[in-house]
Design a protein around this motif. Sequence first.
Motif, mmCIF file in Angstrom:
data_model
loop_
_atom_site.group_PDB
_atom_site.id
_atom_site.type_symbol
_atom_site.label_atom_id
_atom_site.label_comp_id
_atom_site.label_asym_id
_atom_site.label_seq_id
_atom_site.Cartn_x
_atom_site.Cartn_y
_atom_site.Cartn_z
ATOM 1 N N UNK A 1 0.825 -1.194 0.000
ATOM 2 C CA UNK A 1 0.000 0.000 0.000
ATOM 3 C C UNK A 1 0.866 1.253 0.000
ATOM 4 N N UNK A 2 1.954 1.248 0.783
ATOM 5 C CA UNK A 2 2.861 2.396 0.812
ATOM 6 C C UNK A 2 3.482 2.624 -0.553
ATOM 7 N N UNK A 3 3.857 1.543 -1.223
ATOM 8 C CA UNK A 3 4.438 1.666 -2.560
ATOM 9 C C UNK A 3 3.428 2.282 -3.518
ATOM 10 N N UNK B 1 -7.058 1.133 -6.574
ATOM 11 C CA UNK B 1 -7.950 2.235 -6.926
ATOM 12 C C UNK B 1 -8.132 3.209 -5.758
ATOM 13 N N UNK B 2 -8.005 2.693 -4.533
ATOM 14 C CA UNK B 2 -8.197 3.536 -3.349
ATOM 15 C C UNK B 2 -6.901 4.173 -2.862
ATOM 16 N N UNK B 3 -5.795 3.927 -3.570
ATOM 17 C CA UNK B 3 -4.491 4.377 -3.083
ATOM 18 C C UNK B 3 -4.261 5.874 -3.269
ATOM 19 N N UNK B 4 -5.064 6.508 -4.114
ATOM 20 C CA UNK B 4 -4.842 7.914 -4.417
ATOM 21 C C UNK B 4 -3.901 8.124 -5.587
ATOM 22 N N UNK B 5 -3.373 7.037 -6.139
ATOM 23 C CA UNK B 5 -2.477 7.086 -7.291
ATOM 24 C C UNK B 5 -3.226 6.582 -8.518
ATOM 25 N N UNK B 6 -3.039 7.182 -9.692
ATOM 26 C CA UNK B 6 -3.665 6.637 -10.900
ATOM 27 C C UNK B 6 -3.334 5.151 -11.037
ATOM 28 N N UNK B 7 -4.345 4.335 -11.388
ATOM 29 C CA UNK B 7 -4.155 2.889 -11.363
ATOM 30 C C UNK B 7 -4.878 2.204 -12.504
ATOM 31 N N UNK B 8 -4.234 1.169 -13.007
ATOM 32 C CA UNK B 8 -4.869 0.229 -13.925
ATOM 33 C C UNK B 8 -4.969 -1.107 -13.199
ATOM 34 N N UNK B 9 -6.189 -1.630 -13.083
ATOM 35 C CA UNK B 9 -6.401 -2.940 -12.478
ATOM 36 C C UNK B 9 -7.239 -3.788 -13.401
ATOM 37 N N UNK B 10 -7.194 -5.094 -13.191
ATOM 38 C CA UNK B 10 -7.930 -6.004 -14.060
ATOM 39 C C UNK B 10 -9.108 -6.604 -13.308
ATOM 40 N N UNK B 11 -10.112 -7.049 -14.059
ATOM 41 C CA UNK B 11 -11.292 -7.644 -13.464
ATOM 42 C C UNK B 11 -11.123 -9.137 -13.248
ATOM 43 N N UNK B 12 -12.123 -9.741 -12.646
ATOM 44 C CA UNK B 12 -12.081 -11.181 -12.372
ATOM 45 C C UNK B 12 -12.325 -11.973 -13.651
ATOM 46 N N UNK C 1 4.238 5.939 -5.600
ATOM 47 C CA UNK C 1 4.613 5.907 -7.011
ATOM 48 C C UNK C 1 3.666 6.780 -7.837
ATOM 49 N N UNK C 2 3.921 6.808 -9.149
ATOM 50 C CA UNK C 2 3.149 7.680 -10.046
ATOM 51 C C UNK C 2 2.042 6.950 -10.792
ATOM 52 N N UNK C 3 2.179 5.634 -10.913
ATOM 53 C CA UNK C 3 1.180 4.819 -11.594
ATOM 54 C C UNK C 3 1.215 3.434 -10.969
ATOM 55 N N UNK C 4 0.033 2.856 -10.759
ATOM 56 C CA UNK C 4 -0.076 1.492 -10.247
ATOM 57 C C UNK C 4 -0.674 0.619 -11.343
ATOM 58 N N UNK C 5 -0.038 -0.526 -11.604
ATOM 59 C CA UNK C 5 -0.609 -1.536 -12.493
ATOM 60 C C UNK C 5 -0.700 -2.823 -11.678
ATOM 61 N N UNK C 6 -1.907 -3.333 -11.514
ATOM 62 C CA UNK C 6 -2.105 -4.449 -10.604
ATOM 63 C C UNK C 6 -2.833 -5.599 -11.290
ATOM 64 N N UNK C 7 -2.246 -6.779 -11.164
ATOM 65 C CA UNK C 7 -2.859 -8.014 -11.646
ATOM 66 C C UNK C 7 -2.947 -8.958 -10.462
ATOM 67 N N UNK C 8 -4.096 -9.584 -10.279
ATOM 68 C CA UNK C 8 -4.238 -10.499 -9.156
ATOM 69 C C UNK C 8 -5.618 -10.397 -8.548
ATOM 70 N N UNK C 9 -5.676 -10.486 -7.233
ATOM 71 C CA UNK C 9 -6.963 -10.532 -6.547
ATOM 72 C C UNK C 9 -7.720 -9.217 -6.696
ATOM 73 N N UNK C 10 -9.041 -9.334 -6.621
ATOM 74 C CA UNK C 10 -9.872 -8.128 -6.699
ATOM 75 C C UNK C 10 -9.664 -7.240 -5.477
ATOM 76 N N UNK C 11 -9.223 -7.811 -4.368
ATOM 77 C CA UNK C 11 -8.872 -7.010 -3.195
ATOM 78 C C UNK C 11 -7.707 -6.091 -3.510
ATOM 79 N N UNK C 12 -6.684 -6.625 -4.186
ATOM 80 C CA UNK C 12 -5.538 -5.797 -4.577
ATOM 81 C C UNK C 12 -5.951 -4.701 -5.554
#
Length: 476
Positions: free
Chosen positions: A193-195, A215-226, A199-210
């Motif tokens: 979460x600190x990372x 998305x809630x980190x305050x940093x622009x983010x790309x995440x994937x769906x289930x 950072x300037x952009x988050x790209x996350x693959x994995x659990x929907x919790x992650x």
Amino acid sequence: MATVSYTSRSATPDNEADPVAALVARARAAQLIANGYDQARTDELVAAAGWAIMEPTRNRALAELAVADTGIGNVDDKIRKNYRKTLGLLRDLKGAPSVGVISEDPAKGLVEIARPVGVVAAVTPSTNPAATPANKIINALKGRNAVIVAPSPKGVTACALLLEYIHAEFDRIAAPRDLVQMLPAPISKASTQALMQQCDLVVVTGSQSNVKNAYASGTPAFGVGAGNVASIVDETADCDASAEKIVRSKTFDNATSCSSENSVVLVDAVYDRMLAALAACGAVLLDADQKAAVQKLMWPDGKLSSRAIGQSAQAIARGAGLDDLGAPSVLMVEEAQIGPAHPYSGEKLSPVLAVYRARDFDDAKQIVERIYAHQGAGHSVSLHSTRDERALDLGLNLAVARVIVNQAHCIATGGSFDNGLPFSLSMGCGTWGGNNFSDNMNYRHYLNTTRIARPIAEVVPSDEAVLGEFFEKYGR
């Protein structure tokens, strides 16, 4: 080229009491160096990171370590995945402009300039502890970014070995190692979460919790769906060819991919023929008692168990006490219900396949719609058919970002050498899946784009030119 910062965030102080802040500070310093790289030098970074995982000896070592540490998947398929997904990505990136002016349109007076996003936080899953980090790292480097990987706790050692190989390649080309780093073990939710926050952009693959945390980190983010892919087989399909593709997809790396089929929806006219064709490929249809035994193993407390995730069909059968099944490639269960009370209707991350019977194609489409209303909306759907208009029907009416036609779905969805999708291990699912993009994630998502607009000859249309049809139909 001046080495000025391309990020809008201020540099994080190098605070030794805060290891995440220290990583980010080093990443920012390295990214300042990469800012000065031209296209040729940037592409050297890409090639170095790609070869780090593709080189056969290193590829095998990464695959063996991934399976040994996570207990998920199988070595041979991970070797193929590491190689082919990276080779395909390098093919996509070769010659693609990502530095300086990347397009010009004199008629519109527009120039587009590619700019880095800065420091990327790459959150990666245990299912692909080498291939997914490599894919994100390569795409990030194509944009002259620095990247810090937050691996799954189970994938730490494989990710660390990957970075060791990348750093060795960086040493060969005299590139800064700090362009690619990872969180130190033990990985925690707090450090991840600190990372994401720094950072300037988050790209996350994995659990929907992650994904939700990103998305809630305050940093622009790309995440994937289930994922929870369904495959429709209609009355025109070649049953033998369709069964081979489905089983090949469903068994690849023990179905660890979010793109593996979880359900097949068989039109009544081919139901028996398809079951026979699947059986010829080693798939075994369980009876009611066997289905209950496997369900007890897979969802002992209502949550998908690690005893099933990424395991072979044979191992799952043995774990459920079904030793008499021999060596099945896939375990099939007939299902008619959908929803939380019916776990076979959801994602299984294992070679276990729910089989639904549909009256006809329209009924099959409605069954898939109900499945995706439960889980998997936005991801993709598989179609085995010779009626091409049915693919368009699904694309127009189902909540999916991809319709994969007559292909081994898990191999095709993330890009393949025999289709035109970009190679990726992160598939956006659009707003249907709670995502802000519906593409296969690629290097363009790791870029900011600056546009220069110059004056052109003014052309102002008349009201009639733009509203004439409306006026003609409804009046002024």
